[in-house]
Structure formats: structure tokens, C-alpha cells
Design an enzyme around this catalytic site. Structure first.
Site, PDB file in Angstrom:
ATOM      1  N   GLY A  11       0.849  -1.203   0.000  1.00 58.86           N
ATOM      2  CA  GLY A  11       0.000   0.000   0.000  1.00 58.86           C
ATOM      3  C   GLY A  11       0.877   1.243   0.000  1.00 58.86           C
ATOM      4  N   ARG A 133       0.804  -5.018  -5.078  1.00 60.20           N
ATOM      5  CA  ARG A 133       0.904  -6.175  -4.178  1.00 60.20           C
ATOM      6  C   ARG A 133       1.102  -7.358  -5.121  1.00 60.20           C
ATOM      7  NH1 ARG A 133      -0.770  -3.825   0.666  1.00 60.20           N
ATOM      8  NH2 ARG A 133      -2.578  -2.450   0.594  1.00 60.20           N
ATOM      9  N   SER A 209       4.457   2.805   5.518  1.00 56.46           N
ATOM     10  CA  SER A 209       3.113   2.265   5.807  1.00 56.46           C
ATOM     11  C   SER A 209       2.355   3.267   6.653  1.00 56.46           C
ATOM     12  CB  SER A 209       3.245   0.951   6.579  1.00 56.46           C
ATOM     13  OG  SER A 209       1.981   0.575   7.072  1.00 56.46           O
ATOM     14  N   ASP A 211       0.069   2.385   8.578  1.00 49.92           N
ATOM     15  CA  ASP A 211      -0.469   1.660   9.732  1.00 49.92           C
ATOM     16  C   ASP A 211       0.372   1.792  11.006  1.00 49.92           C
ATOM     17  OD1 ASP A 211      -2.380   0.785   7.943  1.00 49.92           O
ATOM     18  OD2 ASP A 211      -1.364  -1.101   7.525  1.00 49.92           O
ATOM     19  N   ARG A 255      -5.121  -1.756   9.354  1.00 48.26           N
ATOM     20  CA  ARG A 255      -5.015  -3.223   9.290  1.00 48.26           C
ATOM     21  C   ARG A 255      -5.110  -3.824  10.693  1.00 48.26           C
ATOM     22  NH1 ARG A 255      -3.443  -6.054   4.605  1.00 48.26           N
ATOM     23  NH2 ARG A 255      -2.563  -4.211   3.675  1.00 48.26           N
ATOM     24  N   ARG A 338     -24.721   8.561  12.510  1.00 49.40           N
ATOM     25  CA  ARG A 338     -24.289   8.296  11.139  1.00 49.40           C
ATOM     26  C   ARG A 338     -22.960   7.537  11.175  1.00 49.40           C
ATOM     27  NH1 ARG A 338     -28.637  10.014  10.771  1.00 49.40           N
ATOM     28  NH2 ARG A 338     -29.494  11.619   9.395  1.00 49.40           N
ATOM     29  N   HIS A 344      -9.726   5.418   1.655  1.00 50.17           N
ATOM     30  CA  HIS A 344      -8.416   5.774   1.099  1.00 50.17           C
ATOM     31  C   HIS A 344      -8.104   7.256   1.128  1.00 50.17           C
ATOM     32  CE1 HIS A 344      -8.809   1.625  -0.112  1.00 50.17           C
ATOM     33  NE2 HIS A 344      -7.510   1.618  -0.318  1.00 50.17           N
ATOM     34  N   ARG A 347      -5.014   7.773   3.007  1.00 50.96           N
ATOM     35  CA  ARG A 347      -3.707   7.343   2.509  1.00 50.96           C
ATOM     36  C   ARG A 347      -3.112   8.307   1.480  1.00 50.96           C
ATOM     37  NH1 ARG A 347      -3.718   1.094   1.038  1.00 50.96           N
ATOM     38  NH2 ARG A 347      -3.486   1.765  -1.112  1.00 50.96           N
TER      39      ARG A 347
HETATM   40  O1  F6P Z   1      -1.479  -1.215   4.850  1.00 42.25           O
HETATM   41  C1  F6P Z   1      -2.038  -0.014   4.463  1.00 42.25           C
HETATM   42  C2  F6P Z   1      -3.525  -0.142   4.257  1.00 42.25           C
HETATM   43  O2  F6P Z   1      -4.032   1.120   3.889  1.00 42.25           O
HETATM   44  C3  F6P Z   1      -4.296  -0.711   5.431  1.00 42.25           C
HETATM   45  O3  F6P Z   1      -4.546   0.249   6.422  1.00 42.25           O
HETATM   46  C4  F6P Z   1      -5.516  -1.252   4.752  1.00 42.25           C
HETATM   47  O4  F6P Z   1      -6.013  -2.354   5.466  1.00 42.25           O
HETATM   48  C5  F6P Z   1      -5.025  -1.698   3.430  1.00 42.25           C
HETATM   49  O5  F6P Z   1      -3.798  -1.040   3.204  1.00 42.25           O
HETATM   50  C6  F6P Z   1      -5.958  -1.426   2.280  1.00 42.25           C
HETATM   51  O6  F6P Z   1      -5.406  -2.007   1.154  1.00 42.25           O
HETATM   52  P1  F6P Z   1      -5.916  -1.728  -0.328  1.00 42.25           P
HETATM   53  O7  F6P Z   1      -5.519  -0.340  -0.692  1.00 42.25           O
HETATM   54  O8  F6P Z   1      -5.215  -2.755  -1.140  1.00 42.25           O
HETATM   55  O9  F6P Z   1      -7.395  -1.884  -0.296  1.00 42.25           O
END
Ligand code: F6P
Length: 426
Positions: A11, A133, A209, A211, A255, A338, A344, A347
Site C-alpha cells: 500500500g 501487491r 506504511s 499503519d 489493518r 451516522r 483511502h 492514505r
Molecule cells: O497497509 C495499508 C492499508 O491502507 C491498510 O490500512 C488497509 O487495510 C489496506 O492497506 C488497504 O489495502 P488496499 O488499498 O489494497 O485496499
């Protein structure tokens, strides 16, 4: 000349581009030839063999390290395609798809880069060289192909920036390397001279990461930016929650790790937080949560925020679902509730200052670790402990991180937290 390749894997996280920039620039100052591998391990497996041949003449500006620029030809149509040391691109190396930040999945995957190719990358979100991945790299066949491609490009050192899965892959690749080389020699894919020269792969890991789930380091690249993103969203949610005096159940990523949820809860004054490492004390959890929230409402609070870490709603571990939480808040406390899943949005986007500083310092350390590596030294993961950049054996960090996941699965939460970070435990 040491030839170093850098790739980003798993990720994406903010700060990965700053890693690539730091490694490329510092590597050049140390006299290395620098490469990027596009699309993570997938690019390593695919290599350059199937890339289309370049037909057009290419020209470029020659930059030296003092910033002097010399125009070497009059058509600089692909301004980023030049090597920082001024070396001319060879026939076949100049296709537009070769741009290290190119978007096409065709073309060359292992690309030599220079100083200017990564200019300004510290401020860019995601990873410009792509990530994946890779299923292929999980097979031995894929890793054989990856080893062959590295050797064919003359690369003897690899920097991998990714999360625990990617670094587990790096550790496996390193430990398997001698047998991969011997298989490649046996099949005639590489010569005996190559097999001797590339007997050892130097490899280093950097933890990218959101996470913050890697053991043996205090923080991972991208975690603080993601936390900022969550805080921004929480502020937005808070204002609408206040207006309507509503409750919100907010799902955040992470995660198996509750760091993002816990830190977001502290930063935004959440009423209740579900994390995988510390499930609610009371079972069922409904009473504990409702008692807390009722108290807060009695004290005059107009908003209610409950954060659910994604690891807390993993059915195998500790099934807390946002929709169930909503039902309890609505039915038992009568709150207009709610659910918001930030997904995402957490991220993406530009890295915060810390996710520019950390990768820059760690990128420099990673290159030093590669240049100092001998067959006897372990492969390192670059970490941070008590505000200092550290090198820890990659194999140990990977093993400890995997033990955390096992401990959580076994519901041995104290062990999980002490393995991940004793201070976090307290
Ligand atoms: O490891 C980073 C992460 O954003 C996690 O927090 C989440 O579980 C996962 O990747 C989501 O993965 P993808 O972007 O493949 O759905």
C-alpha cells in the site's frame, strides 16, 4: 560503481517519493549508479526484456551536481529523461514510458535515474514510481525472474520501501538469493562470472506504511500524514455533528494495528475507541460504551464520536462493526447516528513535514547501510528509536511483527502490545 535500485511496494504511503528522492540523490553523491524499479516487486519480476525499442533520437540537458546546466541538443521533449551525471541515454532507453514517474504499465520497469528525475519529489503524495501487491513475487518462479532481471541490469544493491508484507518479501528474497543465483547459473540464464560477482545481494528495508504496525521502529513513513488526514476529516465531521448534536461512528484504516485509531481519538477527543490490541474491558462492550457516552452527554457534550479501527471489526479477531455500534447508539441512547468510513482518503495526498524529514534521513542511512554491507553483516531495516535513526536486523523486525499478528489472533493482547512497542503498551 555500486548500482543501487529502489522500489516501493505494498500500500502506498505519503513519504515514499521522498524516500526515492533521498536514496537517488545521496547515492549519486556517493558515486553510485541509481535505478528505480517501477510497480514494486512486480516490476522486478517483469524487468526490461519485453520493453518496446526506442526509435526516436533523444536529447537532454546535462546537469552537474553544482547545478550547472548545459543544453546538449535542441529537442528536450522528455526533459526528465537524462542521467544526473550527464551520461547519454543509450538506444532503447528513451521511451516516454521510461519516465520514472510514468503512468503506463508498459515499457521498462528498471530505469536508471539521475538527480533531476527526482527533483521536488519530497512534496508529492503516493508513490510516483508505482507500487503493487505482487502475486508473482510470492512464487519462487517470480523471485527467480526478479533475481535474473537485477543481475542482467548489473544491480547489486536493493532498497525496498514498504510495509511488513513487503519487508517480509525482502527478507525472503535475501535469504533465498544464493539458491536463486545457483539455479540461474544451472539454467544458463546467467554466466559463472555473473554468479560469482552477484553471489550476495545487498538489501535494505525502509518502512513505508500508514499503519505504523512495524515492530522495532517507533514510527513508519506515512503514518503521521495519514493521522493528519484523519484529523482533518474529524474536524469536518465534528462541525456537522455539533450542528445536529449527532453521533458519528468513524471507521479508520490500520489493518491489524490500532495506532491510527488511538492517536486519532486522542487528537480529536473521541468518546470511545475500538482497537484490535485492547478490546473493550466489558463483554458485551455495549454497556461500557454507553455508560461513557451517557456520562459525556450528561456533562453537556453535543457531539459523540466513536472510532472503530479496521482491525477491530475483523470478524476473526474481535468483531466490532460500525453498523452495530450505530444501532446501539441509536437504540439505547436515542442518538441520531451516522457512519462514516474514511477509506483511502487517509492514505492519499501530500506528505506532512515529518513524512519528508523521516524518509530523507532514513534514505541517507539506507544508502550508507548498503555501501557498508559485507557478506557477514545482516540486512538492515532502517527504523527510528527515541528520535534517532536506527539500523535493526531486517529478519528480526519481520519476525517480531509477525509474532504480533499471531498474538492478536490468539487474543494475547498484552503480548501483542509488548512485542510491537513496550511504550505504546503503557
Ligand atoms: O497497509 C495499508 C492499508 O491502507 C491498510 O490500512 C488497509 O487495510 C489496506 O492497506 C488497504 O489495502 P488496499 O488499498 O489494497 O485496499
Amino acid at each position: 560503481k555500486t548500482k543501487i535500485a529502489v522500489l516501493t511496494s505494498g500500500g502506498d504511503s505519503a513519504g515514499m517519493n521522498a524516500v526515492v528522492r533521498a536514496i537517488v540523490k545521496y547515492g549519486i553523491t556517493k558515486g553510485c549508479e541509481m535505478f528505480v524499479v517501477r510497480e514494486g516487486y512486480e516490476g522486478l519480476v517483469r524487468g526490461n526484456a519485453d520493453a518496446p525499442t526506442f526509435k526516436r533520437k533523444v536529447s537532454f540537458n546535462k546537469h552537474d551536481l553544482n547545478g550547472h546546466t548545459e543544453l546538449l541538443d535542441d529537442t528536450s521533449f522528455i526533459s526528465n529523461l537524462r542521467y544526473g551525471d550527464g551520461t547519454l541515454l543509450k538506444e532503447g532507453e528513451g521511451d516516454a514510458m521510461d519516465h520514472p514517474g510514468g503512468r503506463s504499465l508498459k515499457g521498462r520497469y528498471i530505469i536508471r535515474v539521475g538527480w533531476d528525475d527526482v527533483r521536488g519529489w519530497f512534496a508529492e503524495g503516493g508513490t510516483l514510481i508505482g507500487t503493487a501487491r505482487s502475486a508473482a513475487f510470492r512464487t519462487r518462479e517470480g523471485r527467480l525472474s526478479a533475481a535474473k532481471n537485477l543481475i542482467h541490469e548489473g544491480i547489486d544493491a536493493l532498497a525496498v520501501c514498504g510495509g511488513d508484507g513487503s519487508l517480509t518479501g525482502a527478507d525472503l528474497f535475501r535469504s533465498e538469493w544464493p539458491s536463486l543465483v545457483s539455479d540461474l547459473k544451472a539454467s544458463g540464464d546467467i554466466t559463472e562470472t555473473q554468479a560469482n560477482y552477484y553471489a550476495h545481494l545487498k538489501i535494505v528495508g525502509l518502512v513505508g506504511s500508514i499503519d505504523n504496525d512495524m515492530s522495532m521502529t517507533d514510527t513508519t513513513i506515512g503514518a503521521y500524514t495519514a493521522l493528519h488526514r484523519i484529523c482533518e476529516s474529524m474536524d469536518n465531521i465534528n462541525s456537522t455533528a455539533f450542528s445536529h448534536s449527532r453521533a458519528f461512528v468513524v471507521e479508520v484504516m490500520g489493518r491489524h494495528c490500532g495506532w491510527l485509531a488511538l492517536m486519532a481519538g486522542i487528537s480529536c477527543g473521541a468518546d470511545f475507541i475500538f482497537i484490535p490490541e485492547r478490546p473493550p474491558k466489558a463483554h458485551p462492550w455495549e454497556d461500557e460504551m454507553c455508560d461513557n457516552i451517557h456520562r459525556h452527554r450528561e456533562a453537556g457534550k453535543r457531539t459523540t464520536i466513536v472510532i472503530v479501527a479496521e482491525g477491530a471489526h475483523d470478524a476473526d479477531l474481535n468483531p466490532i462493526r460500525a453498523e452495530d455500534v450505530k444501532t446501539v447508539l441509536s437504540e439505547r441512547l436515542g442518538l441520531d447516528t451516522r457512519v462514516t468510513c474514511l477509506g483511502h482518503t487517509q492514505r492519499g495526498g501530500r506528505p506532512c513535514a515529518w513524512d519528508r524529514i523521516l524518509p530523507t534521513l532514513q534514505g541517507v542511512e539506507a544508502v550508507d547501510a548498503l555501501l557498508e554491507a559485507t557478506p557477514e553483516t545482516p540486512s538492515y531495516m532502517i527504523g527510528m528509536h527515541e528520535n534517532k535513526i536506527t539500523r535493526v536486523p531486517l529478519v528480526e523486525a519481520v519476525k517480531m511483527t509477525q509474532s504480533v499478528a499471531v498474538a492478536i489472533k490468539d487474543k494475547d493482547f498484552e503480548k501483542a502490545m509488548s512485542l510491537r512497542d513496550p511504550e505504546f503498551c503503557e
